[in-house]
Motif scaffolding. Structure first.
Motif, PDB file in Angstrom:
ATOM      1  N   HIS A  11       0.822  -1.212   0.000  1.00 26.78           N
ATOM      2  CA  HIS A  11       0.000   0.000   0.000  1.00 26.78           C
ATOM      3  C   HIS A  11       0.861   1.269   0.000  1.00 26.78           C
ATOM      4  O   HIS A  11       0.332   2.362  -0.174  1.00 26.78           O
ATOM      5  CB  HIS A  11      -0.968  -0.003   1.180  1.00 26.78           C
ATOM      6  CG  HIS A  11      -2.054  -1.019   1.011  1.00 26.78           C
ATOM      7  ND1 HIS A  11      -3.258  -0.734   0.426  1.00 26.78           N
ATOM      8  CD2 HIS A  11      -2.088  -2.340   1.333  1.00 26.78           C
ATOM      9  CE1 HIS A  11      -4.001  -1.828   0.398  1.00 26.78           C
ATOM     10  NE2 HIS A  11      -3.303  -2.817   0.939  1.00 26.78           N
ATOM     11  N   GLY A  12       2.160   1.118   0.172  1.00 26.78           N
ATOM     12  CA  GLY A  12       3.072   2.244   0.052  1.00 26.78           C
ATOM     13  C   GLY A  12       3.431   2.552  -1.397  1.00 26.78           C
ATOM     14  O   GLY A  12       3.940   3.628  -1.708  1.00 26.78           O
ATOM     15  N   ASP A  13       3.146   1.624  -2.310  1.00 20.51           N
ATOM     16  CA  ASP A  13       3.390   1.820  -3.733  1.00 20.51           C
ATOM     17  C   ASP A  13       2.440   2.893  -4.267  1.00 20.51           C
ATOM     18  O   ASP A  13       1.253   2.908  -3.926  1.00 20.51           O
ATOM     19  CB  ASP A  13       3.170   0.493  -4.468  1.00 20.51           C
ATOM     20  CG  ASP A  13       3.429   0.610  -5.953  1.00 20.51           C
ATOM     21  OD1 ASP A  13       4.589   0.876  -6.322  1.00 20.51           O
ATOM     22  OD2 ASP A  13       2.459   0.452  -6.726  1.00 20.51           O
ATOM     23  N   LYS A  14       2.948   3.754  -5.120  1.00 13.53           N
ATOM     24  CA  LYS A  14       2.158   4.900  -5.588  1.00 13.53           C
ATOM     25  C   LYS A  14       0.861   4.481  -6.282  1.00 13.53           C
ATOM     26  O   LYS A  14      -0.202   5.055  -6.026  1.00 13.53           O
ATOM     27  CB  LYS A  14       2.994   5.778  -6.520  1.00 13.53           C
ATOM     28  CG  LYS A  14       2.292   7.052  -6.907  1.00 13.53           C
ATOM     29  CD  LYS A  14       3.182   7.996  -7.662  1.00 13.53           C
ATOM     30  CE  LYS A  14       2.405   9.263  -7.959  1.00 13.53           C
ATOM     31  NZ  LYS A  14       3.248  10.382  -8.227  1.00 13.53           N
ATOM     32  N   SER A  15       0.898   3.486  -7.148  1.00 10.18           N
ATOM     33  CA  SER A  15      -0.316   3.087  -7.864  1.00 10.18           C
ATOM     34  C   SER A  15      -1.356   2.492  -6.915  1.00 10.18           C
ATOM     35  O   SER A  15      -2.556   2.726  -7.069  1.00 10.18           O
ATOM     36  CB  SER A  15       0.010   2.110  -8.990  1.00 10.18           C
ATOM     37  OG  SER A  15       0.484   0.897  -8.468  1.00 10.18           O
ATOM     38  N   VAL A  16      -0.901   1.739  -5.927  1.00 15.65           N
ATOM     39  CA  VAL A  16      -1.828   1.172  -4.945  1.00 15.65           C
ATOM     40  C   VAL A  16      -2.394   2.289  -4.071  1.00 15.65           C
ATOM     41  O   VAL A  16      -3.590   2.287  -3.748  1.00 15.65           O
ATOM     42  CB  VAL A  16      -1.137   0.085  -4.096  1.00 15.65           C
ATOM     43  CG1 VAL A  16      -2.062  -0.425  -3.003  1.00 15.65           C
ATOM     44  CG2 VAL A  16      -0.680  -1.066  -4.972  1.00 15.65           C
ATOM     45  N   VAL A  44      -2.959   5.337  -4.938  1.00 18.51           N
ATOM     46  CA  VAL A  44      -3.985   6.028  -5.734  1.00 18.51           C
ATOM     47  C   VAL A  44      -5.289   5.233  -5.692  1.00 18.51           C
ATOM     48  O   VAL A  44      -6.368   5.807  -5.485  1.00 18.51           O
ATOM     49  CB  VAL A  44      -3.502   6.252  -7.186  1.00 18.51           C
ATOM     50  CG1 VAL A  44      -4.639   6.719  -8.075  1.00 18.51           C
ATOM     51  CG2 VAL A  44      -2.355   7.254  -7.215  1.00 18.51           C
ATOM     52  N   ASP A  45      -5.199   3.925  -5.882  1.00 20.30           N
ATOM     53  CA  ASP A  45      -6.388   3.076  -5.802  1.00 20.30           C
ATOM     54  C   ASP A  45      -7.038   3.166  -4.417  1.00 20.30           C
ATOM     55  O   ASP A  45      -8.267   3.213  -4.299  1.00 20.30           O
ATOM     56  CB  ASP A  45      -6.051   1.618  -6.104  1.00 20.30           C
ATOM     57  CG  ASP A  45      -5.660   1.388  -7.555  1.00 20.30           C
ATOM     58  OD1 ASP A  45      -5.960   2.254  -8.406  1.00 20.30           O
ATOM     59  OD2 ASP A  45      -5.056   0.332  -7.836  1.00 20.30           O
ATOM     60  N   ASP A  46      -6.216   3.190  -3.366  1.00 16.24           N
ATOM     61  CA  ASP A  46      -6.737   3.313  -2.001  1.00 16.24           C
ATOM     62  C   ASP A  46      -7.485   4.634  -1.811  1.00 16.24           C
ATOM     63  O   ASP A  46      -8.523   4.676  -1.145  1.00 16.24           O
ATOM     64  CB  ASP A  46      -5.606   3.215  -0.975  1.00 16.24           C
ATOM     65  CG  ASP A  46      -5.075   1.807  -0.814  1.00 16.24           C
ATOM     66  OD1 ASP A  46      -5.745   0.848  -1.256  1.00 16.24           O
ATOM     67  OD2 ASP A  46      -3.982   1.660  -0.230  1.00 16.24           O
ATOM     68  N   THR A  47      -6.958   5.699  -2.394  1.00 19.71           N
ATOM     69  CA  THR A  47      -7.603   7.017  -2.278  1.00 19.71           C
ATOM     70  C   THR A  47      -8.969   7.000  -2.956  1.00 19.71           C
ATOM     71  O   THR A  47      -9.954   7.495  -2.403  1.00 19.71           O
ATOM     72  CB  THR A  47      -6.706   8.110  -2.888  1.00 19.71           C
ATOM     73  OG1 THR A  47      -5.461   8.119  -2.176  1.00 19.71           O
ATOM     74  CG2 THR A  47      -7.356   9.471  -2.798  1.00 19.71           C
ATOM     75  N   VAL A  48      -9.033   6.413  -4.135  1.00 16.71           N
ATOM     76  CA  VAL A  48     -10.313   6.313  -4.857  1.00 16.71           C
ATOM     77  C   VAL A  48     -11.308   5.490  -4.038  1.00 16.71           C
ATOM     78  O   VAL A  48     -12.475   5.875  -3.875  1.00 16.71           O
ATOM     79  CB  VAL A  48     -10.101   5.699  -6.260  1.00 16.71           C
ATOM     80  CG1 VAL A  48     -11.424   5.355  -6.917  1.00 16.71           C
ATOM     81  CG2 VAL A  48      -9.286   6.639  -7.125  1.00 16.71           C
ATOM     82  N   ARG A  49     -10.851   4.390  -3.515  1.00 15.61           N
ATOM     83  CA  ARG A  49     -11.689   3.510  -2.692  1.00 15.61           C
ATOM     84  C   ARG A  49     -12.195   4.247  -1.454  1.00 15.61           C
ATOM     85  O   ARG A  49     -13.381   4.182  -1.116  1.00 15.61           O
ATOM     86  CB  ARG A  49     -10.854   2.291  -2.312  1.00 15.61           C
ATOM     87  CG  ARG A  49     -11.475   1.310  -1.390  1.00 15.61           C
ATOM     88  CD  ARG A  49     -10.404   0.244  -1.103  1.00 15.61           C
ATOM     89  NE  ARG A  49     -10.792  -0.680  -0.095  1.00 15.61           N
ATOM     90  CZ  ARG A  49     -10.998  -1.967  -0.299  1.00 15.61           C
ATOM     91  NH1 ARG A  49     -10.841  -2.490  -1.493  1.00 15.61           N
ATOM     92  NH2 ARG A  49     -11.338  -2.754   0.684  1.00 15.61           N
ATOM     93  N   THR A  50     -11.304   4.957  -0.781  1.00 12.93           N
ATOM     94  CA  THR A  50     -11.680   5.722   0.412  1.00 12.93           C
ATOM     95  C   THR A  50     -12.726   6.774   0.065  1.00 12.93           C
ATOM     96  O   THR A  50     -13.732   6.913   0.779  1.00 12.93           O
ATOM     97  CB  THR A  50     -10.440   6.380   1.045  1.00 12.93           C
ATOM     98  OG1 THR A  50      -9.537   5.357   1.455  1.00 12.93           O
ATOM     99  CG2 THR A  50     -10.816   7.238   2.236  1.00 12.93           C
TER     100      THR A  50
END
Length: 124
Positions: free
Chosen positions: A71-76, A78-84
């Motif tokens: 989850h420290g990876d930039k692409s992940v 970004v996905d986490d932000t969208v999900r949140t």
């Protein structure tokens, strides 16, 4: 409040994910299950719309995610932000904790969950 529609495969995926929890997820689940944390009712690997969250307390509309190093990876991230953003727009409060925090500081993690659930001022 009505349920958000689920994609058909999400229930099956959630069920299989319950059998493959990480050590950190298992440790937190041991604190949350069976209303052990201040009587809060949590469900694990809970489907919400297009997502499966690690833990959810539907009564308080509270989601708890336990994140590994990926989850420290930039692409992940970004996905986490969208999900949140999606979950928050649907009325959920989302908390994220690193695996290491759960493994080494479970009491503090639980305290944050209790506060987010609106039960602050109560001793654990």
């Amino acid at each position: 409040m009505p349920h958000t529609p689920l994609p058909p495969r999400n229930r099956a995926n959630a069920k299989s994910m319950r059998k493959a929890m990480t050590d950190a997820e298992l440790k937190l689940w041991n604190e949350l299950r069976a209303h052990r944390l201040m009587g809060l009712g949590f469900r694990r690997q809970f489907p919400i719309a297009a997502y499966i969250v690690d833990f959810a307390c539907p009564q308080k509309r509270l989601v708890v995610e336990v994140d590994g190093s990926q989850h420290g990876d930039k692409s992940v991230a970004v996905d986490d932000t969208v999900r949140t953003m999606y979950l928050e727009q649907d009325g959920w409060t989302l908390l994220r904790f690193w695996n290491d925090d759960v493994i080494h500081d479970i009491d503090n993690v639980c305290q944050h969950i209790v506060i987010a659930a609106g039960l602050s001022g109560v001793d654990l």
